[in-house]
Design a protein around this motif. Structure first.
Motif, PDB file in Angstrom:
ATOM      1  N   THR A  72       0.796  -1.237   0.139  1.00 42.42           N
ATOM      2  CA  THR A  72       0.166   0.040   0.140  1.00 42.42           C
ATOM      3  C   THR A  72       0.726   1.207  -0.213  1.00 42.42           C
ATOM      4  OG1 THR A  72       0.055   0.126   2.288  1.00 42.42           O
ATOM      5  CG2 THR A  72      -1.776  -1.197   1.281  1.00 42.42           C
ATOM      6  N   ASP A  73       0.433   2.142  -0.640  1.00 38.60           N
ATOM      7  CA  ASP A  73       1.145   3.499  -0.851  1.00 38.60           C
ATOM      8  C   ASP A  73       0.180   4.752  -0.805  1.00 38.60           C
ATOM      9  OD1 ASP A  73       4.137   2.705  -1.055  1.00 38.60           O
ATOM     10  OD2 ASP A  73       3.128   1.565  -2.779  1.00 38.60           O
ATOM     11  N   VAL A  74       0.566   5.665  -0.046  1.00 35.19           N
ATOM     12  CA  VAL A  74      -0.515   6.874  -0.025  1.00 35.19           C
ATOM     13  C   VAL A  74       0.508   8.134  -0.040  1.00 35.19           C
ATOM     14  CG1 VAL A  74      -1.987   8.146   1.460  1.00 35.19           C
ATOM     15  CG2 VAL A  74      -1.995   5.690   1.520  1.00 35.19           C
ATOM     16  N   GLY A  75       0.172   8.955  -1.018  1.00 31.55           N
ATOM     17  CA  GLY A  75       0.964  10.262  -1.302  1.00 31.55           C
ATOM     18  C   GLY A  75       0.721  11.149  -0.224  1.00 31.55           C
ATOM     19  N   ILE A  76      -0.179  11.196   0.484  1.00 28.71           N
ATOM     20  CA  ILE A  76      -0.805  12.164   1.499  1.00 28.71           C
ATOM     21  C   ILE A  76      -1.669  11.455   2.592  1.00 28.71           C
ATOM     22  CG2 ILE A  76      -1.183  14.378   2.577  1.00 28.71           C
ATOM     23  CD1 ILE A  76      -0.725  15.620   0.010  1.00 28.71           C
ATOM     24  N   GLY A  77      -1.176  10.857   3.663  1.00 27.37           N
ATOM     25  CA  GLY A  77      -2.022  10.156   4.418  1.00 27.37           C
ATOM     26  C   GLY A  77      -1.478   9.317   5.462  1.00 27.37           C
ATOM     27  N   GLU A  78      -2.318   8.228   5.683  1.00 33.58           N
ATOM     28  CA  GLU A  78      -1.929   7.169   6.754  1.00 33.58           C
ATOM     29  C   GLU A  78      -2.052   5.764   6.107  1.00 33.58           C
ATOM     30  OE1 GLU A  78      -0.752   7.854   9.520  1.00 33.58           O
ATOM     31  OE2 GLU A  78      -1.004   9.924   9.726  1.00 33.58           O
ATOM     32  N   VAL A  79      -1.150   4.735   6.535  1.00 31.13           N
ATOM     33  CA  VAL A  79      -1.235   3.454   6.249  1.00 31.13           C
ATOM     34  C   VAL A  79      -1.624   2.434   7.424  1.00 31.13           C
ATOM     35  CG1 VAL A  79      -0.579   1.525   5.043  1.00 31.13           C
ATOM     36  CG2 VAL A  79      -0.506   3.563   4.038  1.00 31.13           C
ATOM     37  N   ASP A  80      -2.414   1.477   7.638  1.00 30.59           N
ATOM     38  CA  ASP A  80      -2.398   0.598   8.812  1.00 30.59           C
ATOM     39  C   ASP A  80      -2.769  -0.862   7.966  1.00 30.59           C
ATOM     40  OD1 ASP A  80      -2.467  -0.697  11.101  1.00 30.59           O
ATOM     41  OD2 ASP A  80      -4.435   0.406  11.721  1.00 30.59           O
ATOM     42  N   ILE A  81      -1.681  -1.653   8.119  1.00 28.23           N
ATOM     43  CA  ILE A  81      -1.865  -2.894   7.855  1.00 28.23           C
ATOM     44  C   ILE A  81      -1.764  -3.842   9.061  1.00 28.23           C
ATOM     45  CG2 ILE A  81      -1.180  -4.988   6.509  1.00 28.23           C
ATOM     46  CD1 ILE A  81      -0.030  -3.168   4.416  1.00 28.23           C
ATOM     47  N   ARG A  82      -2.579  -4.972   9.174  1.00 28.27           N
ATOM     48  CA  ARG A  82      -2.760  -5.441  10.395  1.00 28.27           C
ATOM     49  C   ARG A  82      -2.893  -7.039   9.850  1.00 28.27           C
ATOM     50  NH1 ARG A  82      -6.208  -2.258  14.863  1.00 28.27           N
ATOM     51  NH2 ARG A  82      -5.301  -0.364  14.621  1.00 28.27           N
ATOM     52  N   GLY A  83      -2.077  -7.910  10.519  1.00 26.62           N
ATOM     53  CA  GLY A  83      -2.127  -9.606  10.248  1.00 26.62           C
ATOM     54  C   GLY A  83      -1.140  -9.802   9.108  1.00 26.62           C
ATOM     55  N   GLY A  84      -1.450 -11.206   8.771  1.00 28.28           N
ATOM     56  CA  GLY A  84      -0.456 -11.706   7.943  1.00 28.28           C
ATOM     57  C   GLY A  84       0.793 -12.431   8.946  1.00 28.28           C
ATOM     58  N   ASP A  85       1.698 -12.952   8.043  1.00 27.05           N
ATOM     59  CA  ASP A  85       2.908 -13.620   8.504  1.00 27.05           C
ATOM     60  C   ASP A  85       3.773 -12.418   9.127  1.00 27.05           C
ATOM     61  OD1 ASP A  85       1.958 -16.033   8.307  1.00 27.05           O
ATOM     62  OD2 ASP A  85       3.238 -16.447   6.646  1.00 27.05           O
ATOM     63  N   HIS A  86       3.789 -11.356   8.164  1.00 27.97           N
ATOM     64  CA  HIS A  86       4.863 -10.335   8.584  1.00 27.97           C
ATOM     65  C   HIS A  86       4.056  -9.048   8.143  1.00 27.97           C
ATOM     66  CE1 HIS A  86       8.029 -13.084   9.539  1.00 27.97           C
ATOM     67  NE2 HIS A  86       7.744 -13.706   8.680  1.00 27.97           N
ATOM     68  N   SER A  87       4.125  -7.930   8.900  1.00 24.98           N
ATOM     69  CA  SER A  87       3.571  -6.733   8.393  1.00 24.98           C
ATOM     70  C   SER A  87       4.465  -5.482   8.981  1.00 24.98           C
ATOM     71  CB  SER A  87       2.045  -6.409   8.786  1.00 24.98           C
ATOM     72  OG  SER A  87       2.061  -6.464   9.987  1.00 24.98           O
ATOM     73  N   ASN A  88       4.257  -4.398   8.152  1.00 24.63           N
ATOM     74  CA  ASN A  88       5.232  -3.209   8.279  1.00 24.63           C
ATOM     75  C   ASN A  88       4.410  -2.028   7.884  1.00 24.63           C
ATOM     76  OD1 ASN A  88       7.615  -1.837   9.402  1.00 24.63           O
ATOM     77  ND2 ASN A  88       8.055  -1.548   7.181  1.00 24.63           N
ATOM     78  N   ASN A  89       4.369  -0.999   8.887  1.00 24.66           N
ATOM     79  CA  ASN A  89       4.023   0.201   8.350  1.00 24.66           C
ATOM     80  C   ASN A  89       4.818   1.451   8.667  1.00 24.66           C
ATOM     81  OD1 ASN A  89       0.774  -0.811   7.989  1.00 24.66           O
ATOM     82  ND2 ASN A  89       1.239  -1.311  10.006  1.00 24.66           N
ATOM     83  N   GLU A  90       5.035   2.155   7.518  1.00 21.71           N
ATOM     84  CA  GLU A  90       6.207   3.409   7.499  1.00 21.71           C
ATOM     85  C   GLU A  90       5.334   4.535   7.192  1.00 21.71           C
ATOM     86  OE1 GLU A  90       9.411   2.529   4.999  1.00 21.71           O
ATOM     87  OE2 GLU A  90      10.032   0.959   6.147  1.00 21.71           O
TER      88      GLU A  90
END
Length: 215
Positions: free
Chosen positions: A164-182
């Motif tokens: 997921t990529d957002v130009g201006i805003g927020e990202v929140d991914i939950r679950g899966g074997d591995h997840s990372n939000n920046e």
């Protein structure tokens, strides 16, 4: 100001061989709204392609081989919309091989609110100009391109990866074997991986993206 109002406000300043499947049933609830209901046959190999301008798209999980669509077209109730021709609005469906393409050819100054009762399919490709994508769906190859708005999806089943990529805003991914939000200066990105085959890619210009993965 509500989130939807904020979306509209942001958009005002930041966004200057084929065979027909079936005819949807249309009804008019009032002078400012039309409702379309249609059902289409799909399989686990089907690719669903939906392109829409302003409004909302909600997914609901369903069983079997029928994709049910409910579409409500309405004149905008804010100052951003005026002069939309509801009588010209029609839901069209076209099939080319395993691809089911859903369109509303005439949607100037019209808000379109979709609900898709989606069984298991191979791929979903969604292009939304301004609005919100929400609900829940079975894992499938998913491509979402959103100009301005929000995505909040629960996805059930094994995935290979999520980007997921957002130009201006927020990202929140939950679950899966591995997840990372920046979070970067004004942009944000998220990644997740799993042991399945479904690949999920979501790009948004301005807004918020939340993805929750369920086994």
């Amino acid at each position: 100001m509500t989130r939807q109002q904020t979306v509209w406000f942001s958009a005002l300043f930041l966004i200057a061989s084929v065979t027909a499947l079936s005819l949807p049933f249309a009804s008019t609830a009032n002078a400012n709204e039309r409702t379309f209901n249609a059902t289409y046959q799909v399989t686990s190999d089907t690719r669903v392609d939906l392109e829409t301008g302003v409004g909302t798209v909600r997914f609901e999980r369903a069983e079997g081989n029928e994709l049910e669509v409910k579409l409500v077209a309405e004149e905008g109730d804010s100052g951003f919309f005026s002069g939309g021709d509801l009588d010209a609005v029609e839901l069209t469906a076209e099939q080319n091989g395993d691809t089911l393409r859903l369109r509303v050819p005439e949607q100037d100054d019209i808000e379109l609110n979709w609900v898709l009762y989606m069984p298991r399919v191979a791929e979903v490709d969604l292009d939304l100009g301004v609005g919100e994508v929400s609900g829940e769906m079975y894992a499938a190859d998913l491509q979402v391109d959103l100009g301005v708005g929000a995505v909040d999806l629960d996805i059930y089943g094994d995935i290979a990866d999520v980007k997921t990529d957002v130009g201006i805003g927020e990202v929140d991914i939950r679950g899966g074997d591995h997840s990372n939000n920046e979070r970067h200066f004004i942009s944000a990105s998220g990644r997740a991986s799993g042991k399945g085959e479904a690949r999920i890619n979501i790009d948004a210009g301005i807004g918020e993206v939340k993805i929750t993965l369920h086994d």
